[in-house]
Scaffold this active site. Sequence first.
Site, PDB file in Angstrom:
ATOM      1  N   ALA A 139       6.338  -5.854   4.323  1.00  0.00           N
ATOM      2  CA  ALA A 139       6.292  -5.316   2.963  1.00  0.00           C
ATOM      3  C   ALA A 139       6.538  -3.825   2.872  1.00  0.00           C
ATOM      4  O   ALA A 139       6.434  -3.266   1.777  1.00  0.00           O
ATOM      5  CB  ALA A 139       4.934  -5.656   2.340  1.00  0.00           C
ATOM      6  N   ASN A 208      -1.311  -6.771   7.661  1.00  0.00           N
ATOM      7  CA  ASN A 208      -0.348  -6.713   8.749  1.00  0.00           C
ATOM      8  C   ASN A 208       0.437  -5.404   8.718  1.00  0.00           C
ATOM      9  O   ASN A 208       0.916  -4.926   9.751  1.00  0.00           O
ATOM     10  CB  ASN A 208       0.623  -7.893   8.668  1.00  0.00           C
ATOM     11  CG  ASN A 208       0.010  -9.197   9.153  1.00  0.00           C
ATOM     12  OD1 ASN A 208      -0.563  -9.255  10.239  1.00  0.00           O
ATOM     13  ND2 ASN A 208       0.113 -10.225   8.352  1.00  0.00           N
ATOM     14  N   HIS A 238       1.487   0.150  -1.087  1.00  0.00           N
ATOM     15  CA  HIS A 238       1.310   0.726   0.243  1.00  0.00           C
ATOM     16  C   HIS A 238       1.885   2.139   0.230  1.00  0.00           C
ATOM     17  O   HIS A 238       3.041   2.337  -0.180  1.00  0.00           O
ATOM     18  CB  HIS A 238       2.045  -0.095   1.308  1.00  0.00           C
ATOM     19  CG  HIS A 238       1.614  -1.523   1.392  1.00  0.00           C
ATOM     20  ND1 HIS A 238       0.396  -1.910   1.897  1.00  0.00           N
ATOM     21  CD2 HIS A 238       2.262  -2.670   1.043  1.00  0.00           C
ATOM     22  CE1 HIS A 238       0.302  -3.237   1.861  1.00  0.00           C
ATOM     23  NE2 HIS A 238       1.423  -3.709   1.345  1.00  0.00           N
TER      24      HIS A 238
END
Length: 287
Positions: A139, A208, A238
């Site tokens: 991602a 992850n 993120h």
Amino acid sequence: MTAQTTTASPSVASAPSSPSSPSAPAPRKVGLVGWGAIGRVVGTALAEGGVPGAELVCVVDNRALGDAPAPQLSFEDALDSCDLIVEAAGQSVVREWGERVLQSGTDLLVASTGALTDEDLAAALLAAGPGRVYFTGGAVGGLDLLQAVRSLGPLTDVTLTTTKLPSTLEQPWMGEELLHRMRTASGPVEVMRGTARDVPVKFPKSTNVAASVALAVGDLDAVRVHVVADPAAQHTRHVIEASGSHGVYRFEVQHLPDPGNPATSQVVPYAVLRSLGALAGRRGQIL
């Protein structure tokens, strides 16, 4: 006396043989492990020819599947039938099967990079063969650049802040006080602060990304991770911030969560497909 004239036959030049065009490499025979939010998208795209140079040979899952577009095989049979295994089923699969896949001579593409917080496992995967192990960025972006700048010197300050909906971050180890704060929050709540060594173990399905950043940086303990629950987080967010003597780097991404599994960003299976395209030799890839 009659002179005899000899007429030479004209020589016929042979047409130059056209260079034979290089034969296309054999397609990668792909075994897909996991038929969930990631696996369904990846498997469907492979079955529809969405990755030139790769074909879906089988699906491996611990449940009986009725809608997979390829035969469902055991893991052992998949290793006999494939030259590339794509893991889309969680960290436990990497721990249990990763080394055996590589020892069989089959390549392995890992989506659940959080398993690499186990340094013994990471070392074993990187040393095993003759199969080769690869990791997808999932991602986040910028990991290729962080991996490149390591050659200029160490990154002295690396931080990852991940923000998700509270319900996607709830874990069995959490106490009642923390769960209450998360469930009743009207704004962001910091759920955990630690390193990339600590956090993915606590959130095996949600972080992850932390292990992926550490893989790029080359040091689990150098990556400081903040996990934030926010009831207003319509997008998973993120933010990677890194700096060293050679430069300052900041990457921010916001993704819609997968509707079937909100702990996973909707973009993740497409990151896996991009990695598959590179392994299958797709031209024009940014590497």
